[in-house]
Design a protein around this motif. Structure first.
Motif, PDB file in Angstrom:
ATOM      1  N   UNK A  21      -6.457  -0.152   6.108  1.00 43.73           N
ATOM      2  CA  UNK A  21      -5.485   0.779   5.515  1.00 43.73           C
ATOM      3  C   UNK A  21      -4.371   0.027   4.802  1.00 43.73           C
ATOM      4  N   UNK A  22      -3.924  -1.060   5.400  1.00 42.22           N
ATOM      5  CA  UNK A  22      -2.885  -1.883   4.777  1.00 42.22           C
ATOM      6  C   UNK A  22      -3.379  -2.448   3.452  1.00 42.22           C
ATOM      7  N   UNK A  38       5.411  -5.261   6.293  1.00 42.84           N
ATOM      8  CA  UNK A  38       6.249  -5.239   7.494  1.00 42.84           C
ATOM      9  C   UNK A  38       6.330  -3.822   8.068  1.00 42.84           C
ATOM     10  N   UNK A  39       6.360  -3.716   9.378  1.00 42.56           N
ATOM     11  CA  UNK A  39       6.369  -2.408  10.044  1.00 42.56           C
ATOM     12  C   UNK A  39       7.502  -1.516   9.540  1.00 42.56           C
ATOM     13  N   UNK A  40       8.663  -2.096   9.313  1.00 39.42           N
ATOM     14  CA  UNK A  40       9.805  -1.281   8.884  1.00 39.42           C
ATOM     15  C   UNK A  40       9.722  -0.875   7.408  1.00 39.42           C
ATOM     16  N   UNK A  41       8.732  -1.369   6.686  1.00 43.40           N
ATOM     17  CA  UNK A  41       8.562  -1.019   5.277  1.00 43.40           C
ATOM     18  C   UNK A  41       7.298  -0.192   5.033  1.00 43.40           C
ATOM     19  N   UNK A  47       4.646   5.764   0.775  1.00 39.99           N
ATOM     20  CA  UNK A  47       5.270   6.700  -0.162  1.00 39.99           C
ATOM     21  C   UNK A  47       5.000   6.261  -1.601  1.00 39.99           C
ATOM     22  N   UNK A  48       5.189   4.974  -1.869  1.00 41.82           N
ATOM     23  CA  UNK A  48       4.948   4.443  -3.214  1.00 41.82           C
ATOM     24  C   UNK A  48       3.482   4.598  -3.606  1.00 41.82           C
ATOM     25  N   UNK A  49       2.579   4.354  -2.663  1.00 36.51           N
ATOM     26  CA  UNK A  49       1.147   4.428  -2.962  1.00 36.51           C
ATOM     27  C   UNK A  49       0.705   5.844  -3.312  1.00 36.51           C
ATOM     28  N   UNK A  50       1.446   6.830  -2.835  1.00 37.07           N
ATOM     29  CA  UNK A  50       1.093   8.222  -3.112  1.00 37.07           C
ATOM     30  C   UNK A  50       1.475   8.627  -4.533  1.00 37.07           C
ATOM     31  N   UNK A  51       2.304   7.824  -5.181  1.00 35.97           N
ATOM     32  CA  UNK A  51       2.708   8.069  -6.566  1.00 35.97           C
ATOM     33  C   UNK A  51       3.164   9.513  -6.772  1.00 35.97           C
ATOM     34  N   UNK A  52       4.103   9.913  -5.915  1.00 34.05           N
ATOM     35  CA  UNK A  52       4.626  11.268  -5.976  1.00 34.05           C
ATOM     36  C   UNK A  52       5.534  11.435  -7.186  1.00 34.05           C
ATOM     37  N   UNK A  57      13.723  11.371  -5.372  1.00 36.29           N
ATOM     38  CA  UNK A  57      13.493  10.304  -4.392  1.00 36.29           C
ATOM     39  C   UNK A  57      12.731   9.172  -5.057  1.00 36.29           C
ATOM     40  N   UNK A  58      13.345   8.003  -5.088  1.00 37.92           N
ATOM     41  CA  UNK A  58      12.662   6.846  -5.673  1.00 37.92           C
ATOM     42  C   UNK A  58      11.881   6.059  -4.633  1.00 37.92           C
ATOM     43  N   UNK A  59      12.399   6.018  -3.411  1.00 31.90           N
ATOM     44  CA  UNK A  59      11.673   5.339  -2.340  1.00 31.90           C
ATOM     45  C   UNK A  59      11.972   6.021  -1.019  1.00 31.90           C
TER      46      UNK A  59
END
Length: 143
Positions: A21-22, A38-41, A47-52, A57-59
């Protein structure tokens, strides 16, 4: 795509679902697939990979609750994960959400005949006897 040409097939077979998945998230974000997230990211990258298409919301980290709600609402027919589950940074639930997205639409091109031949040793055989439910149950119960 998610496997590099110089990777040892035995090592690739040992990759966990989390590692796949990563790699998929990195691929979708045009980053090196072997790069650690990193876990905290993780939520930011997902979110970025979903290309919403959300101009507000930028991030993910700029508005976690709103970003999580947007992610979940866009995929409510695909996953039962709730926005709170993503905001609580529960890695198993984050991975389950990512797996649901992957299963619905991976965005990966089908393997060509040459790739099928080249990666034949890496492709799973259907005769292993483990169902998707068995695999999921084993995965979700690991620490």
């Amino acid at each position: 795509r998610l496997v590099k040409n110089n990777e040892d097939p035995d090592e690739v077979r040992k990759l966990s679902g989390q590692q796949w998945l990563q790699r998929w998230i990195n691929y979708r974000n045009s980053k090196p697939v072997l790069q650690e997230i990193p876990a905290d990211d993780y939520n930011n990258e997902l979110f970025t990979s979903m290309k919403l298409n959300n101009d507000e919301i930028e991030e993910f980290s700029s508005s976690p609750e709103q970003a999580a709600e947007t992610m979940v609402n866009q995929n409510k027919d695909v996953s039962n994960i709730k926005s709170e589950d993503l905001c609580n940074n529960n890695r198993k639930l984050q991975d389950l959400f990512a797996a649901d997205l992957f299963e619905d639409e991976s965005g990966l091109d089908k393997l060509s005949e040459q790739e099928k031949s080249e990666y034949k040793s890496l492709l799973k055989s259907g005769s292993r006897g483990k169902s998707d439910i068995d695999t999921f149950t084993t995965w979700i119960n690991t620490a």
